[in-house]
Design a protein around this motif. Structure first.
Motif: not given
Length: 236
Positions: A198-222
Motif C-alpha cells: 500500500r502507498r502512504i504519501d511518499g512511501a510504499d509499505l510492503t507487508f510479508r506474512f505466511p500464506r497459511s495465515w490466509l485462513a484468518q485473512w480478516r485478522d491479517v487485513a485488520n
C-alpha cells in the motif's frame, strides 16, 4: 684500592639502572590505564536493560513521517531518527508488539523441520513516483492472471497467475470487506509467503506474512490497517 673502585662502579651502575627503570615503569602504568579507559568506553552496552535507546523513533521515508518502535527495526544500521531510504520492521502476530529478541534459526533446526513464523514483516521504502501498488493490481496483474477465479473461504477469492509469466507459481488473493490484496507464492519445499503493498504519501509499505495465515485473512487485513495507523507520524 682497585677492589674499592670496582665496587663503587658496580653500585653506580645499579643506581643508574634503577633510575632508568622508573620512567619505563611509569610509562607502562600510564599505557595500562589508557587501555583500560578505552576498553571501558568502548565496551558494548546493549545487554538486557542496558540500552538507553528511545522506545520509538521519528523516521522520515520519502518525506513521509513515521513513528516506529525501536525494537521492531530489524537492522541496527537503521536504528536512528531522521530521513531514511528504507526501514525494515517486524512485529509479533497477532499482538503486533515489537519482538523481544531477533529471530534466529540454527542450521540444524532448519534441517530438522520448518520453523513456524509468528511475525509479520514490514518494509517502508521511498517509492520515487514508481507505479502505485493499487494501480499495479488493477492494470498489470490482470495481464498475467488466469481468467477464472476461485472462491475462497469467508469471502476471500483467488486467481492464479499463468505459467510462463513473471508471476508463475504465485496466486493473487483479494477481498473487499475488509480490503485485502496479496500476491502469494505456493507451498513447496518451503511454505508459501504473501506480499501485500500500500502507498502512504511518499512511501510504499510492503507487508510479508505466511500464506497459511490466509485462513484468518480478516485478522491479517485488520492487523495491517492497525500497523499503518500506529506508524503514521503526526500530520502537519
Amino acid at each position: 684500592m682497585t677492589l674499592f673502585s670496582t665496587a663503587h662502579i658496580a653500585r653506580g651502575s645499579r643506581g643508574r639502572g634503577r633510575s632508568h627503570m622508573i620512567p619505563i615503569m611509569l610509562a607502562c602504568a600510564l599505557t595500562t590505564c589508557a587501555i583500560a579507559l578505552v576498553a571501558y568506553l568502548l565496551w558494548p552496552t546493549w545487554g538486557p536493560g542496558a540500552s538507553s535507546s528511545p522506545a520509538r523513533l521519528p523516521v522520515s521515508v520519502g518525506a513521509t513521517l513515521f513513528n516506529v518502535p525501536t525494537a521492531a527495526i530489524r537492522m541496527k544500521i537503521q536504528r536512528h531518527s531522521g530521513p531514511q531510504e528504507r526501514v525494515d520492521l517486524n512485529f509479533a502476530f497477532p499482538s503486533l508488539e515489537a519482538p523481544d529478541a531477533p529471530m534466529h534459526v540454527s542450521a540444524d533446526a532448519v534441517e530438522e523441520a520448518v520453523q513456524p513464523i509468528d511475525r509479520i514483516f514490514l518494509s517502508i521504502s521511498a517509492h520515487h513516483d514508481t507505479l502505485a501498488p493499487d494501480t499495479r493490481v488493477r492494470t498489470i496483474y490482470p495481464r498475467y492472471l488466469e481468467q477464472a477465479s476461485t472462491p475462497g473461504q469467508d469471502g476471500l477469492a483467488m486467481r492464479a497467475f499463468r505459467d510462463g509469466t513473471p508471476y508463475s507459481n504465485e496466486d493473487l488473493f483479494f477481498a473487499s470487506a475488509p480490503n485485502l490484496s496479496a500476491r502469494c507464492t505456493r507451498d513447496a519445499a518451503t511454505p508459501g509467503m504473501c506480499l501485500s503493498e500500500r502507498r502512504i504519501d511518499g512511501a510504499d509499505l510492503t507487508f510479508r506474512f505466511p500464506r497459511s495465515w490466509l485462513a484468518q485473512w480478516r485478522d491479517v487485513a485488520n492487523a495491517m490497517d492497525r500497523l499503518t495507523a500506529q506508524l503514521r507520524g503526526p500530520k502537519a
